[in-house]
Design a protein around this motif. Structure first.
Motif, PDB file in Angstrom:
ATOM      1  N   HIS A  29       0.822  -1.207   0.000  1.00 56.40           N
ATOM      2  CA  HIS A  29       0.000   0.000   0.000  1.00 56.40           C
ATOM      3  C   HIS A  29       0.855   1.257   0.000  1.00 56.40           C
ATOM      4  O   HIS A  29       2.037   1.224   0.316  1.00 56.40           O
ATOM      5  CB  HIS A  29      -0.970   0.017   1.190  1.00 56.40           C
ATOM      6  CG  HIS A  29      -0.308   0.154   2.532  1.00 56.40           C
ATOM      7  ND1 HIS A  29       0.076  -0.935   3.284  1.00 56.40           N
ATOM      8  CD2 HIS A  29       0.029   1.244   3.254  1.00 56.40           C
ATOM      9  CE1 HIS A  29       0.626  -0.512   4.413  1.00 56.40           C
ATOM     10  NE2 HIS A  29       0.611   0.805   4.419  1.00 56.40           N
ATOM     11  N   VAL A  30       0.210   2.346  -0.373  1.00 58.97           N
ATOM     12  CA  VAL A  30       0.788   3.683  -0.276  1.00 58.97           C
ATOM     13  C   VAL A  30      -0.042   4.425   0.763  1.00 58.97           C
ATOM     14  O   VAL A  30      -1.273   4.347   0.743  1.00 58.97           O
ATOM     15  CB  VAL A  30       0.735   4.413  -1.637  1.00 58.97           C
ATOM     16  CG1 VAL A  30       1.227   5.841  -1.510  1.00 58.97           C
ATOM     17  CG2 VAL A  30       1.539   3.654  -2.684  1.00 58.97           C
ATOM     18  N   CYS A  31       0.612   5.124   1.666  1.00 55.79           N
ATOM     19  CA  CYS A  31      -0.081   5.801   2.760  1.00 55.79           C
ATOM     20  C   CYS A  31       0.156   7.305   2.689  1.00 55.79           C
ATOM     21  O   CYS A  31       1.301   7.764   2.602  1.00 55.79           O
ATOM     22  CB  CYS A  31       0.401   5.267   4.106  1.00 55.79           C
ATOM     23  SG  CYS A  31      -0.442   6.045   5.507  1.00 55.79           S
ATOM     24  N   PHE A  32      -0.950   8.049   2.742  1.00 50.96           N
ATOM     25  CA  PHE A  32      -0.896   9.503   2.740  1.00 50.96           C
ATOM     26  C   PHE A  32      -1.309  10.030   4.108  1.00 50.96           C
ATOM     27  O   PHE A  32      -2.218   9.492   4.741  1.00 50.96           O
ATOM     28  CB  PHE A  32      -1.827  10.072   1.667  1.00 50.96           C
ATOM     29  CG  PHE A  32      -1.436   9.668   0.282  1.00 50.96           C
ATOM     30  CD1 PHE A  32      -0.343  10.235  -0.348  1.00 50.96           C
ATOM     31  CD2 PHE A  32      -2.159   8.695  -0.386  1.00 50.96           C
ATOM     32  CE1 PHE A  32       0.020   9.853  -1.630  1.00 50.96           C
ATOM     33  CE2 PHE A  32      -1.810   8.301  -1.676  1.00 50.96           C
ATOM     34  CZ  PHE A  32      -0.708   8.884  -2.295  1.00 50.96           C
ATOM     35  N   ALA A  33      -0.655  11.101   4.548  1.00 54.76           N
ATOM     36  CA  ALA A  33      -0.938  11.693   5.852  1.00 54.76           C
ATOM     37  C   ALA A  33      -2.032  12.751   5.737  1.00 54.76           C
ATOM     38  O   ALA A  33      -2.149  13.442   4.724  1.00 54.76           O
ATOM     39  CB  ALA A  33       0.327  12.333   6.425  1.00 54.76           C
ATOM     40  N   THR A  34      -2.805  12.839   6.789  1.00 59.83           N
ATOM     41  CA  THR A  34      -3.819  13.878   6.921  1.00 59.83           C
ATOM     42  C   THR A  34      -3.817  14.368   8.363  1.00 59.83           C
ATOM     43  O   THR A  34      -3.504  13.606   9.276  1.00 59.83           O
ATOM     44  CB  THR A  34      -5.220  13.359   6.525  1.00 59.83           C
ATOM     45  OG1 THR A  34      -6.177  14.407   6.733  1.00 59.83           O
ATOM     46  CG2 THR A  34      -5.626  12.145   7.319  1.00 59.83           C
ATOM     47  N   ASP A  35      -4.170  15.623   8.556  1.00 51.95           N
ATOM     48  CA  ASP A  35      -4.203  16.148   9.920  1.00 51.95           C
ATOM     49  C   ASP A  35      -5.535  15.872  10.613  1.00 51.95           C
ATOM     50  O   ASP A  35      -5.665  16.080  11.819  1.00 51.95           O
ATOM     51  CB  ASP A  35      -3.882  17.646   9.941  1.00 51.95           C
ATOM     52  CG  ASP A  35      -4.819  18.470   9.069  1.00 51.95           C
ATOM     53  OD1 ASP A  35      -5.646  17.887   8.341  1.00 51.95           O
ATOM     54  OD2 ASP A  35      -4.718  19.710   9.110  1.00 51.95           O
ATOM     55  N   ASP A  36      -6.549  15.399   9.860  1.00 50.57           N
ATOM     56  CA  ASP A  36      -7.858  15.086  10.442  1.00 50.57           C
ATOM     57  C   ASP A  36      -8.480  13.938   9.651  1.00 50.57           C
ATOM     58  O   ASP A  36      -9.204  14.156   8.687  1.00 50.57           O
ATOM     59  CB  ASP A  36      -8.759  16.319  10.419  1.00 50.57           C
ATOM     60  CG  ASP A  36     -10.080  16.108  11.140  1.00 50.57           C
ATOM     61  OD1 ASP A  36     -10.463  14.937  11.420  1.00 50.57           O
ATOM     62  OD2 ASP A  36     -10.747  17.112  11.431  1.00 50.57           O
ATOM     63  N   ILE A  37      -8.189  12.716  10.059  1.00 52.82           N
ATOM     64  CA  ILE A  37      -8.634  11.546   9.295  1.00 52.82           C
ATOM     65  C   ILE A  37     -10.156  11.405   9.293  1.00 52.82           C
ATOM     66  O   ILE A  37     -10.735  10.986   8.294  1.00 52.82           O
ATOM     67  CB  ILE A  37      -7.932  10.260   9.788  1.00 52.82           C
ATOM     68  CG1 ILE A  37      -8.100   9.147   8.745  1.00 52.82           C
ATOM     69  CG2 ILE A  37      -8.412   9.861  11.167  1.00 52.82           C
ATOM     70  CD1 ILE A  37      -7.195   7.968   8.943  1.00 52.82           C
TER      71      ILE A  37
END
Length: 149
Positions: A78-86
């Motif tokens: 998988h590729v994982c992207f960051a978010t500040d509010d999932i």
């Protein structure tokens, strides 16, 4: 808001063998090592600057990685992207018609995660993470680019 690549996840039959390359040859530091999900998978995060590589090994036959490795062998998972509010991001994606595997975030090795359905992501398994602020980072060089065959 999705704002950066957080990590790539690699399925491997043996994390200890994979660490022979990632830790010992490449010099990437081990940031975390823990069972994930229901404990049927071991995950080790190795650092590359603000990014990481997650090595994942099945610990039991009940792990979904068993069938993944049988079908594809050791490879990109998988590729994982960051978010500040999932939570807000999952709601936004669902409103936009994006198919989700996880409608609610759950804890994992680097923070709260959720997976998007690969059928809506051109066959790629995409993970979102709201990183735990206490999760360590590395001073090792970051990921320059990704290419797959």
């Amino acid at each position: 808001m999705i704002d950066r690549l957080h990590h790539i996840g690699l399925a491997v039959p043996s994390i200890d063998e994979a660490l022979g390359f990632f830790r010992d040859v490449m010099g990437t530091p081990v940031l975390a090592d823990a069972p994930v999900g229901d404990g049927s998978t071991r995950a080790v995060m190795v650092g590359l600057g603000e990014h990481a590589i997650e090595l994942m090994q099945p610990l039991r036959e009940s792990s979904g990685l068993v069938s993944f490795l049988a079908a594809k062998g050791p490879s990109l998972h998988h590729v994982c992207f960051a978010t500040d509010d999932i939570d807000a991001e999952l709601a936004r994606l669902q409103t936009a018609g994006v198919a989700l595997l996880d409608r609610a975030a759950r804890p994992s090795i680097s923070g709260r995660i959720a997976f998007l359905d690969p059928r809506g992501m051109h066959g790629m398994l995409v993970q979102l993470v709201e990183p735990d602020p206490a999760f360590p980072t590395s001073d090792a060089p970051g990921i320059d680019h990704l290419a797959t065959l």
